[in-house]
Design a protein around this motif. Structure first.
Motif, PDB file in Angstrom:
ATOM      1  N   LEU A 147      21.611  18.042  18.179  1.00 46.27           N
ATOM      2  CA  LEU A 147      21.790  17.278  19.138  1.00 46.27           C
ATOM      3  C   LEU A 147      21.206  15.803  18.981  1.00 46.27           C
ATOM      4  CD1 LEU A 147      21.698  19.707  22.168  1.00 46.27           C
ATOM      5  CD2 LEU A 147      23.707  18.834  20.833  1.00 46.27           C
ATOM      6  N   PRO A 148      19.717  15.625  19.040  1.00 49.54           N
ATOM      7  CA  PRO A 148      19.483  14.353  18.801  1.00 49.54           C
ATOM      8  C   PRO A 148      20.009  13.389  17.670  1.00 49.54           C
ATOM      9  CG  PRO A 148      17.713  15.812  19.103  1.00 49.54           C
ATOM     10  CD  PRO A 148      18.712  16.778  18.652  1.00 49.54           C
ATOM     11  N   GLN A 149      20.147  14.162  16.452  1.00 48.74           N
ATOM     12  CA  GLN A 149      20.839  13.315  15.254  1.00 48.74           C
ATOM     13  C   GLN A 149      21.985  12.644  15.889  1.00 48.74           C
ATOM     14  OE1 GLN A 149      19.188  12.566  13.027  1.00 48.74           O
ATOM     15  NE2 GLN A 149      17.386  13.653  12.882  1.00 48.74           N
ATOM     16  N   GLU A 150      22.817  13.448  16.270  1.00 51.93           N
ATOM     17  CA  GLU A 150      24.274  12.866  16.704  1.00 51.93           C
ATOM     18  C   GLU A 150      24.432  12.026  18.030  1.00 51.93           C
ATOM     19  OE1 GLU A 150      26.425  13.164  14.474  1.00 51.93           O
ATOM     20  OE2 GLU A 150      25.466  14.437  13.229  1.00 51.93           O
ATOM     21  N   LEU A 151      23.633  12.532  19.097  1.00 52.56           N
ATOM     22  CA  LEU A 151      23.862  11.947  20.096  1.00 52.56           C
ATOM     23  C   LEU A 151      22.766  10.758  20.304  1.00 52.56           C
ATOM     24  CD1 LEU A 151      23.911  14.972  22.894  1.00 52.56           C
ATOM     25  CD2 LEU A 151      25.904  13.662  21.877  1.00 52.56           C
ATOM     26  N   GLY A 152      22.214  10.454  19.351  1.00 55.16           N
ATOM     27  CA  GLY A 152      21.248   9.343  19.341  1.00 55.16           C
ATOM     28  C   GLY A 152      21.803   8.012  18.821  1.00 55.16           C
TER      29      GLY A 152
END
Length: 279
Positions: free
Chosen positions: A248-253
């Motif tokens: 989630l952090p990699q994509e939504l960041g």
């Protein structure tokens, strides 16, 4: 109804073949270049995988693991004024966290060490240099650690339905990661022999974990039951790490396409929640 053993063996084969094909896909498409639209859709699918993992983690793996650990403590007649099941989950989370960051610290220092799922085109736009061979191999080892515990969680499931539900989530996520890893290894310009060895190691770790889980599950005795419960708790902790600190952090960041990404997460979560509701 398929037997539990047959379902696990089928998942073991699928976890070996499909990620391998996805990992080899970047090499097959290398002559076509890295189109931006392909990177966009890869990111959307990865967000959907994040939603699938989020639902699987919160609605299946973690609750089942906590319940099994509490049952085991009651069976052992251990009344502790301490959240021991939650501690075991936290140890699984910290095991992967510490191992991965120690491995990354041994590689060359970079400000974006954990950008395996970051679109390579974006790295080039930001002026980042090509990933080193050593860093690529270190990341492969770190991801292989994830894969062992992911497969272990499948091998420890006790019903065909739970096995298939969990395997589906892992298969979707691992196929995406395998494609990204294959692309990263290509960018590192590893010799073909080393590239094949690194990709093969990553692909085979989940089947290995499934096999280990099957051995523990089909054993007998008090010690086997205790080991299965504890390993399942550790595996649940690794799921939490993969979901909340990797996918989630990699994509939504990234600011690009935020709304479609959020919708993809909701779609993946809703689909798995619906399957869970239907049993």
């Amino acid at each position: 109804m398929w037997s539990l053993l047959a379902v696990k063996l089928g998942c073991l084969v699928a976890l070996a073949l499909l990620p391998l094909l996805c990992g080899l896909l970047p090499a097959a498409l290398r002559r076509l270049g890295p189109p931006g639209s392909a990177q966009h859709w890869r990111s959307i699918v990865s967000c959907a995988a994040g939603g699938v993992f989020l639902a699987t983690c919160l609605l299946d793996v973690v609750p089942d693991s906590l319940a099994d650990l509490r049952d085991e403590l009651r069976r052992q007649k251990l009344a502790l004024d301490f959240p021991m099941p939650e501690l075991i989950l936290a140890l699984g989370f910290l095991l992967v966290l510490v191992t991965e960051h120690v491995a990354l610290d041994c590689s060359e220092p970079r400000s974006d060490e954990a950008t395996l799922l970051l679109p390579p085109g974006l790295e080039e736009q930001q002026g980042s240099r090509r990933p080193s061979r050593f860093r690529s191999l270190v990341l492969t080892l770190a991801l292989s650690l994830h894969s062992i515990f992911e497969g272990l969680a499948i091998g420890l499931r006790d019903t065909p339905g739970k096995v298939l539900q969990l395997a589906g989530a892992i298969l979707l996520h691992k196929s995406i990661v395998a494609a990204s890893l294959g692309l990263l290894l290509l960018q590192s310009r590893l010799p073909p022999r080393w590239l094949a060895a690194a990709l093969g190691t990553f692909v085979l770790m989940s089947p290995l974990g499934v096999g280990l889980g099957m051995v523990v599950t089909h054993g007998s005795g008090c010690s086997t039951t205790t080991a299965r419960s504890m390993l399942q708790g550790v595996a649940a902790g690794t799921f939490m790490y993969v979901t909340f600190l990797e996918i989630l952090p990699q994509e939504l960041g990234s600011p690009a396409g935020r709304l479609p990404k959020v919708l993809a997460v909701l779609l993946g979560f809703s689909g798995m929640a619906g399957l869970r509701l239907l049993g």
